[in-house]
Design a protein around this motif. Structure first.
Motif, short mmCIF file in Angstrom:
data_model
loop_
_atom_site.label_atom_id
_atom_site.label_comp_id
_atom_site.label_asym_id
_atom_site.label_seq_id
_atom_site.Cartn_x
_atom_site.Cartn_y
_atom_site.Cartn_z
N GLU A 125 53.78 63.38 8.08
CA GLU A 125 52.75 62.52 7.51
C GLU A 125 51.89 63.29 6.50
O GLU A 125 51.48 62.74 5.47
CB GLU A 125 51.87 61.95 8.63
N LYS A 126 51.64 64.56 6.79
CA LYS A 126 50.82 65.40 5.90
C LYS A 126 51.66 66.10 4.85
O LYS A 126 51.20 66.34 3.72
CB LYS A 126 50.06 66.44 6.74
N ILE A 127 52.88 66.51 5.23
CA ILE A 127 53.77 67.24 4.31
C ILE A 127 55.13 66.55 4.35
O ILE A 127 56.04 66.96 5.10
CB ILE A 127 53.89 68.72 4.72
N PRO A 128 55.32 65.49 3.58
CA PRO A 128 56.53 64.67 3.69
C PRO A 128 57.83 65.42 3.44
O PRO A 128 58.89 65.02 3.94
CB PRO A 128 56.31 63.59 2.62
N GLY A 129 57.76 66.52 2.69
CA GLY A 129 58.99 67.24 2.36
C GLY A 129 59.38 68.31 3.36
O GLY A 129 60.40 68.99 3.15
N ALA A 130 58.63 68.47 4.41
CA ALA A 130 58.92 69.54 5.37
C ALA A 130 60.31 69.39 5.98
O ALA A 130 60.75 68.27 6.28
CB ALA A 130 57.86 69.57 6.47
N ARG A 131 61.00 70.52 6.15
CA ARG A 131 62.34 70.53 6.74
C ARG A 131 62.33 71.39 7.99
O ARG A 131 61.80 72.50 8.00
CB ARG A 131 63.37 71.10 5.75
N PHE A 132 62.95 70.89 9.06
CA PHE A 132 62.99 71.59 10.34
C PHE A 132 64.43 72.01 10.62
O PHE A 132 65.33 71.17 10.66
CB PHE A 132 62.44 70.71 11.45
N LEU A 133 64.63 73.30 10.82
CA LEU A 133 65.95 73.87 11.06
C LEU A 133 66.03 74.31 12.52
O LEU A 133 65.33 75.22 12.93
CB LEU A 133 66.18 75.06 10.13
N VAL A 134 66.88 73.63 13.30
CA VAL A 134 66.96 73.85 14.74
C VAL A 134 68.29 74.51 15.07
O VAL A 134 69.36 73.94 14.85
CB VAL A 134 66.81 72.51 15.50
N ALA A 135 68.22 75.74 15.60
CA ALA A 135 69.42 76.49 15.94
C ALA A 135 69.51 76.65 17.45
O ALA A 135 68.52 76.96 18.12
CB ALA A 135 69.40 77.87 15.28
N GLY A 136 70.70 76.43 17.99
CA GLY A 136 70.90 76.56 19.43
C GLY A 136 71.90 75.54 19.93
O GLY A 136 72.14 74.51 19.27
N ARG A 137 72.46 75.81 21.09
CA ARG A 137 73.46 74.92 21.68
C ARG A 137 72.81 73.97 22.68
O ARG A 137 71.80 74.28 23.26
CB ARG A 137 74.55 75.72 22.36
N GLY A 138 73.46 72.83 22.86
CA GLY A 138 73.00 71.85 23.84
C GLY A 138 73.13 70.44 23.31
O GLY A 138 72.22 69.92 22.67
N ASP A 139 74.28 69.81 23.58
CA ASP A 139 74.55 68.47 23.02
C ASP A 139 73.55 67.44 23.52
O ASP A 139 73.09 66.59 22.75
CB ASP A 139 75.97 68.04 23.37
N GLN A 140 73.21 67.49 24.81
CA GLN A 140 72.29 66.49 25.34
C GLN A 140 70.90 66.67 24.76
O GLN A 140 70.22 65.70 24.42
CB GLN A 140 72.23 66.58 26.87
N GLY A 141 70.47 67.92 24.63
CA GLY A 141 69.16 68.17 24.03
C GLY A 141 69.09 67.69 22.59
O GLY A 141 68.07 67.14 22.16
N LYS A 142 70.17 67.89 21.86
CA LYS A 142 70.22 67.41 20.48
C LYS A 142 70.15 65.89 20.44
O LYS A 142 69.39 65.31 19.64
CB LYS A 142 71.52 67.89 19.82
N ALA A 143 70.92 65.22 21.30
CA ALA A 143 70.91 63.76 21.33
C ALA A 143 69.54 63.22 21.69
O ALA A 143 69.05 62.25 21.09
CB ALA A 143 71.96 63.26 22.31
N ASP A 144 68.89 63.86 22.67
CA ASP A 144 67.55 63.42 23.07
C ASP A 144 66.55 63.60 21.94
O ASP A 144 65.67 62.75 21.73
CB ASP A 144 67.09 64.21 24.30
N ALA A 145 66.66 64.70 21.21
CA ALA A 145 65.74 64.97 20.11
C ALA A 145 65.92 63.94 18.99
O ALA A 145 64.93 63.41 18.45
CB ALA A 145 65.97 66.37 19.56
N ILE A 146 67.16 63.62 18.66
CA ILE A 146 67.42 62.64 17.61
C ILE A 146 66.88 61.28 18.01
O ILE A 146 66.25 60.57 17.20
CB ILE A 146 68.93 62.57 17.31
N ALA A 147 67.07 60.92 19.29
CA ALA A 147 66.56 59.63 19.76
C ALA A 147 65.04 59.59 19.70
O ALA A 147 64.45 58.57 19.32
CB ALA A 147 67.05 59.38 21.18
N ALA A 148 64.39 60.70 20.06
CA ALA A 148 62.92 60.74 20.05
C ALA A 148 62.37 60.70 18.63
O ALA A 148 61.30 60.13 18.39
CB ALA A 148 62.44 62.01 20.77
#
Length: 408
Positions: A231-254
Motif C-alpha cells: 500500500e505504501k510501496i506498490p513496487g516492492a518485491r518479496f523473494l522467498v527462498a526455502g522448501r515447503g509446498d504446503q507453506g507456499k500454498a498457504d502463503a499464496i492463499a493468504a
C-alpha cells in the motif's frame, strides 16, 4: 594410536571426531555448523571425521561417514530427522574404534540421535555443543535422570548463544562457555549481486529464507505484513527462498491479489544464497520462537544487507540491540510492515545499520570461532591425567563397547 600427553602443545595436529545429531538429507543450521567447523579444522591441518545420518543416495563430503537413514521426529517446534537404535549404535561403535580420535565433539547430545548414542558408548575427552533454545521443557525434565550419567562424561560444554547456554543450564545443570555459530564472512561480503534480485528505489527487493512449512520461521507473519507494505510501496518485491509446498500454498492463499508481488525461489545453493543476500535492499527474519542464534542474520549482515528481525532475545543480541539491524515486535505483522516501510524509504539509515553490522560480523567469522573451539579442545586434553588408548572391554555385556583405558 594417537597419544594425548599432558600439557597439550597448542597447534599440534589432532584427530577430531564430530557427531551431528540431525540428518544431512534435509540440512539445516546445526548440520551447516558441523560441516563448516569440520572444514575450518581441516583447513588448519587437523584430521577430522564426521558421523552423520543420511540415506545411501545422499551426497556427503569425503570426511563424513553415514550411520544410515533417519526418521522424522517433532522437536522444539520443528521436525528433525534423526537416527537412533541398536543398528545405529553398532555403527557408532565401529566409527569410534576406526577413528581412534584424540577428542570427540558431540552436538546436541541429549536428543535421541547419533550424538546421544556416542555419548553413551564413548568415554575419554568429550566436548559437547548445545544449540537449542526453548522454555522450560517437561520432556527434558522427565528425561534428565536418564541422561545425567552421560552428561557427567562430558569434559567441556559449549553453547552457541547465551539463550542456548541458559536452556542447557536450566534443564541440565552445569554451565557452558558461549562460542557462537560461525560464518565464512568473506564469501558473503564478496558475493556479486544478481540483476534478477536487485532492487531500485521504486521497486525495492526484500528477501526471506527459511523452511516454509514451519510456522515458527515466521512466513505467516511476513505474508500478513505484505499488503500494508504494498500500500505504501506498490513496487516492492518479496523473494522467498526455502522448501515447503504446503507453506507456499498457504502463503499464496493468504496473500490473495497480492501474491504477484512474491516470487518463490524454492531451495537455493550456498552461492545463490550469498548472491541473493547481496542483491536485496532488506532481509526479513520474522521467526516467532525457538531460535538460539540466527545464523542467516549474520550471513545477511556479512553480505551488506540491512536486516529487519523480530525482537527475539537471540536476534537482539546478534543485532546488538538494534544497532546492527532493525527490530520489530515478535509476531506483529502490522509493526513489521511499518518498520519495513521506514527502512526501505530511508537509504541513509540502511547505510548506517549496514556499517555497524559489517564490523559486528567479524566476531562470528570462522577464523575466530575455530580458534575458540580449539582452545576448549586444548584445555580438555591438557586436563587428561594420562595417555589413553581405544580398546574393546571384554567385561562389558555389550560387545564392542568403546572404552578408554589409562596406559602407555
Amino acid at each position: 594410536m594417537t597419544e594425548s600427553p599432558q600439557g597439550v602443545v597448542p597447534g599440534r595436529r589432532l584427530r577430531i571426531g564430530i557427531v551431528c545429531p540431525y540428518s544431512f538429507e534435509a540440512p539445516g543450521g546445526v548440520q551447516f555448523h558441523v560441516r563448516d567447523l569440520a572444514e575450518a579444522l581441516i583447513a588448519q591441518g587437523h584430521e577430522v571425521g564426521v558421523l552423520v545420518a543420511a540415506d545411501d543416495d545422499t551426497e556427503l563430503a569425503p570426511y563424513m561417514t553415514s550411520a544410515g537413514g533417519a526418521i522424522p521426529l517433532r522437536y522444539n517446534g520443528s521436525v528433525a530427522r534423526m537416527t537412533f537404535g541398536p543398528v545405529a549404535a553398532a555403527k557408532v561403535r565401529r566409527w569410534l574404534v576406526q577413528g581412534d580420535f584424540d577428542i570427540l565433539h558431540l552436538h546436541e547430545p541429549v536428543t535421541p540421535s547419533l550424538s546421544m548414542l556416542a555419548l553413551w558408548i564413548a568415554t575419554g575427552p568429550i566436548v559437547a555443543t548445545f544449540h537449542t533454545s526453548m522454555p522450560r521443557s517437561r520432556a527434558l525434565q522427565v528425561a534428565y535422570p536418564f541422561v545425567r550419567p552421560g552428561l557427567e562424561k562430558i569434559d567441556a560444554r559449549i553453547a552457541v548463544s547465551e539463550d542456548a547456554r541458559r536452556t542447557s543450564t536450566e534443564h541440565l545443570g552445569g554451565d557452558a562457555v558461549v562460542i557462537p555459530n560461525g560464518v565464512y564472512v568473506e564469501p558473503f561480503a564478496n558475493a556479486q549481486p544478481d540483476p534478477r534480485w536487485t532492487g531500485t528505489p521504486e521497486r525495492p527487493t526484500i528477501a526471506f529464507l527459511g523452511r516454509l512449512d514451519e510456522p515458527r520461521k515466521g512466513l505467516p507473519v511476513l505474508t500478513s505484513a505484505i499488503p500494508a507494505v504494498l500500500e505504501k510501496i506498490p513496487g516492492a518485491r518479496f523473494l522467498v527462498a526455502g522448501r515447503g509446498d504446503q507453506g507456499k500454498a498457504d502463503a499464496i492463499a493468504a496473500l490473495g491479489e497480492h501474491a504477484s508481488a512474491v516470487e518463490f525461489l524454492g531451495g537455493i545453493s550456498d552461492e545463490e544464497k550469498a548472491a541473493l543476500l547481496s542483491s536485496v535492499d532488506a532481509y526479513v527474519a520474522p521467526q516467532t520462537g525457538g531460535e538460539s542464534f540466527g545464523i542467516v542474520l549474520v550471513e545477511a549482515m556479512s553480505a551488506g544487507t540491512c536486516v529487519v528481525a523480530s525482537d527475539l532475545g537471540a536476534f537482539r543480541r546478534v543485532l546488538e540491540e538494534g544497532e546492527a539491524g532493525v527490530l520489530f515486535r515478535n509476531g506483529d505483522g502490522a509493526h513489521l510492515a511499518e518498520v519495513l516501510v521506514g527502512v526501505l524509504r530511508d537509504p541513509e539509515r540502511r547505510k548506517k545499520v549496514v556499517a555497524v553490522a559489517s564490523e559486528a560480523v567479524q566476531r562470528y567469522d570462522w577464523s575466530v570461532v575455530t580458534r575458540e573451539v580449539l582452545t576448549v579442545y586444548e584445555m580438555v586434553l591438557a586436563a587428561s591425567e594420562a595417555t589413553v588408548r581405544v580398546t574393546e572391554d571384554p567385561r562389558s555385556r555389550r560387545a564392542g563397547r568403546l572404552t578408554r583405558e589409562v596406559g602407555s
